[in-house]
Design a protein around this motif. Sequence first.
Motif, PDB file in Angstrom:
ATOM      1  N   CYS A  65       5.605  16.374  -6.793  1.00  0.00           N
ATOM      2  CA  CYS A  65       4.245  15.827  -6.785  1.00  0.00           C
ATOM      3  C   CYS A  65       3.978  15.033  -5.511  1.00  0.00           C
ATOM      4  O   CYS A  65       2.883  15.114  -4.940  1.00  0.00           O
ATOM      5  N   ARG A  66       4.960  14.283  -5.055  1.00  0.00           N
ATOM      6  CA  ARG A  66       4.766  13.528  -3.809  1.00  0.00           C
ATOM      7  C   ARG A  66       4.513  14.478  -2.638  1.00  0.00           C
ATOM      8  O   ARG A  66       3.669  14.209  -1.776  1.00  0.00           O
ATOM      9  N   GLU A  67       5.251  15.566  -2.605  1.00  0.00           N
ATOM     10  CA  GLU A  67       5.044  16.528  -1.523  1.00  0.00           C
ATOM     11  C   GLU A  67       3.665  17.175  -1.620  1.00  0.00           C
ATOM     12  O   GLU A  67       2.967  17.328  -0.614  1.00  0.00           O
ATOM     13  N   LEU A  68       3.262  17.561  -2.832  1.00  0.00           N
ATOM     14  CA  LEU A  68       1.978  18.223  -3.009  1.00  0.00           C
ATOM     15  C   LEU A  68       0.811  17.266  -2.822  1.00  0.00           C
ATOM     16  O   LEU A  68      -0.257  17.668  -2.344  1.00  0.00           O
ATOM     17  N   GLY A  77       7.629   9.253   0.511  1.00  0.00           N
ATOM     18  CA  GLY A  77       8.793   9.419  -0.351  1.00  0.00           C
ATOM     19  C   GLY A  77       9.604  10.652  -0.005  1.00  0.00           C
ATOM     20  O   GLY A  77      10.205  11.271  -0.873  1.00  0.00           O
ATOM     21  N   VAL A  78       9.619  11.058   1.259  1.00  0.00           N
ATOM     22  CA  VAL A  78      10.382  12.226   1.691  1.00  0.00           C
ATOM     23  C   VAL A  78      11.868  11.968   1.455  1.00  0.00           C
ATOM     24  O   VAL A  78      12.408  10.949   1.884  1.00  0.00           O
ATOM     25  N   SER A  79      12.522  12.882   0.756  1.00  0.00           N
ATOM     26  CA  SER A  79      13.930  12.686   0.409  1.00  0.00           C
ATOM     27  C   SER A  79      14.844  13.098   1.553  1.00  0.00           C
ATOM     28  O   SER A  79      14.602  14.091   2.245  1.00  0.00           O
ATOM     29  N   THR A  80      15.896  12.318   1.753  1.00  0.00           N
ATOM     30  CA  THR A  80      16.920  12.657   2.744  1.00  0.00           C
ATOM     31  C   THR A  80      18.164  13.217   2.067  1.00  0.00           C
ATOM     32  O   THR A  80      19.182  13.429   2.717  1.00  0.00           O
ATOM     33  N   SER A  81      18.075  13.446   0.754  1.00  0.00           N
ATOM     34  CA  SER A  81      19.219  13.949  -0.004  1.00  0.00           C
ATOM     35  C   SER A  81      19.455  15.426   0.289  1.00  0.00           C
ATOM     36  O   SER A  81      18.515  16.196   0.525  1.00  0.00           O
ATOM     37  N   ASP A  82      20.724  15.820   0.249  1.00  0.00           N
ATOM     38  CA  ASP A  82      21.086  17.225   0.413  1.00  0.00           C
ATOM     39  C   ASP A  82      21.078  17.976  -0.904  1.00  0.00           C
ATOM     40  O   ASP A  82      21.313  19.188  -0.924  1.00  0.00           O
ATOM     41  N   ALA A  83      20.830  17.290  -2.011  1.00  0.00           N
ATOM     42  CA  ALA A  83      20.811  17.935  -3.324  1.00  0.00           C
ATOM     43  C   ALA A  83      19.704  18.989  -3.372  1.00  0.00           C
ATOM     44  O   ALA A  83      18.586  18.761  -2.898  1.00  0.00           O
ATOM     45  N   TRP A  84      20.028  20.152  -3.953  1.00  0.00           N
ATOM     46  CA  TRP A  84      19.064  21.264  -3.963  1.00  0.00           C
ATOM     47  C   TRP A  84      17.732  20.890  -4.616  1.00  0.00           C
ATOM     48  O   TRP A  84      16.674  21.247  -4.072  1.00  0.00           O
ATOM     49  N   PRO A  85      17.698  20.178  -5.747  1.00  0.00           N
ATOM     50  CA  PRO A  85      16.400  19.831  -6.346  1.00  0.00           C
ATOM     51  C   PRO A  85      15.519  18.979  -5.443  1.00  0.00           C
ATOM     52  O   PRO A  85      14.298  19.046  -5.518  1.00  0.00           O
ATOM     53  N   GLY A 136       0.816  -1.209   0.000  1.00  0.00           N
ATOM     54  CA  GLY A 136       0.000   0.000   0.000  1.00  0.00           C
ATOM     55  C   GLY A 136       0.847   1.254   0.000  1.00  0.00           C
ATOM     56  O   GLY A 136       0.537   2.235  -0.688  1.00  0.00           O
ATOM     57  N   VAL A 137       1.932   1.241   0.769  1.00  0.00           N
ATOM     58  CA  VAL A 137       2.853   2.377   0.796  1.00  0.00           C
ATOM     59  C   VAL A 137       3.505   2.552  -0.571  1.00  0.00           C
ATOM     60  O   VAL A 137       3.633   3.678  -1.081  1.00  0.00           O
ATOM     61  N   TYR A 138       3.918   1.433  -1.167  1.00  0.00           N
ATOM     62  CA  TYR A 138       4.553   1.531  -2.488  1.00  0.00           C
ATOM     63  C   TYR A 138       3.577   2.062  -3.532  1.00  0.00           C
ATOM     64  O   TYR A 138       3.970   2.814  -4.430  1.00  0.00           O
ATOM     65  N   LYS A 139       2.318   1.672  -3.431  1.00  0.00           N
ATOM     66  CA  LYS A 139       1.314   2.135  -4.381  1.00  0.00           C
ATOM     67  C   LYS A 139       1.208   3.658  -4.362  1.00  0.00           C
ATOM     68  O   LYS A 139       1.180   4.312  -5.402  1.00  0.00           O
ATOM     69  N   ASP A 140       1.149   4.235  -3.166  1.00  0.00           N
ATOM     70  CA  ASP A 140       1.068   5.692  -3.052  1.00  0.00           C
ATOM     71  C   ASP A 140       2.375   6.363  -3.469  1.00  0.00           C
ATOM     72  O   ASP A 140       2.368   7.456  -4.038  1.00  0.00           O
ATOM     73  N   GLY A 175      -2.638  12.410   0.535  1.00  0.00           N
ATOM     74  CA  GLY A 175      -2.631  12.688   1.966  1.00  0.00           C
ATOM     75  C   GLY A 175      -2.341  11.502   2.847  1.00  0.00           C
ATOM     76  O   GLY A 175      -2.684  11.511   4.035  1.00  0.00           O
ATOM     77  N   THR A 176      -1.706  10.463   2.312  1.00  0.00           N
ATOM     78  CA  THR A 176      -1.424   9.273   3.121  1.00  0.00           C
ATOM     79  C   THR A 176      -0.201   9.442   4.011  1.00  0.00           C
ATOM     80  O   THR A 176      -0.071   8.745   5.014  1.00  0.00           O
ATOM     81  N   ALA A 177       0.716  10.338   3.647  1.00  0.00           N
ATOM     82  CA  ALA A 177       1.915  10.548   4.446  1.00  0.00           C
ATOM     83  C   ALA A 177       1.854  11.859   5.221  1.00  0.00           C
ATOM     84  O   ALA A 177       2.391  11.958   6.320  1.00  0.00           O
ATOM     85  N   GLU A 178       1.214  12.857   4.652  1.00  0.00           N
ATOM     86  CA  GLU A 178       1.058  14.141   5.317  1.00  0.00           C
ATOM     87  C   GLU A 178      -0.178  14.831   4.760  1.00  0.00           C
ATOM     88  O   GLU A 178      -0.597  14.553   3.636  1.00  0.00           O
ATOM     89  N   PRO A 179      -0.793  15.737   5.535  1.00  0.00           N
ATOM     90  CA  PRO A 179      -2.032  16.386   5.074  1.00  0.00           C
ATOM     91  C   PRO A 179      -1.814  17.189   3.803  1.00  0.00           C
ATOM     92  O   PRO A 179      -0.746  17.761   3.575  1.00  0.00           O
TER      93      PRO A 179
END
Length: 285
Positions: A237-240, A245-253, A73-77, A152-156
Amino acid sequence: MSAVTDAVRADAPGNRLVRSVRDSLVVARRNLIRMTRIPEMVLFGIIQPVMFVVLFTYVFGGSIKVGSTTDSGVYKDFLMAGIFAQTVTFATAGSAAGIADDMQKGLVDRFRSLPMARGAVLTGRTVADLAQTAVTLLVLAIVALLVGWRTGTAEPTDPGRILAGFGLLLLLGYAFTWIGALIGLSVRTPEAATSGGIIWLFPVTFVSNAFVDSTQMTPWLRHIADWNPFSASVQACRELFGNPGVSTSDAWPMQHPVWATLLYSILIIAVFRTLAVRKYRGAAG
């Protein structure tokens, strides 16, 4: 004297812009009518992304780790933002093939004989392709909801942010159609345009965070994925959408994916529209 004055007025910057917009809309209308008369063009464009949704959801779901879990289910989202982005970018092949077909049939020579803005032919084509992409994206979103995707499965989130996500997807798709336009003008046949329009998209879409968490990649490949414009769009799109899928990368994008997507898309449009219009004028010259 009056004729000279009228000619000067017609060449005024404001009038040229109005004429270019009007001519672009006429060409866009022509291409949209053509699409409605050949419905299989739209149908096949919808079937492919639907197959990707079903295959990735039910074949890879539960096998790929997102963060610290392999929950299907997590992977689907997590997956859907990547499928949406892949769908809009794969429209590049259709743009390339359509323009190559028009070139092969001599449509360029016919448009040359008309008093119209040169860039309107390509702009009209890309706008029509954008309309088709929007329809495909709408159908795909409905299919995604049917297989269980939710926002809205990970954050509102809220409807405004969701619409903004789809807006970014369409902007990215429009930017990539200009790459397709340049490819279509650079090859001799629609078949070559189809191949040339899609073959380079596979590394762009798969060396990204679309289908797997980039933290699972080797460091050098993760660096490429994090700076990939496609990855920025997926992350935005994941954030919106409020999906995992929150990224832990330090890359600016990855830290500013919405702004990165806007900048990447505008840059792609500016560069490839300029090159495509120049190529078109050379072909029509």
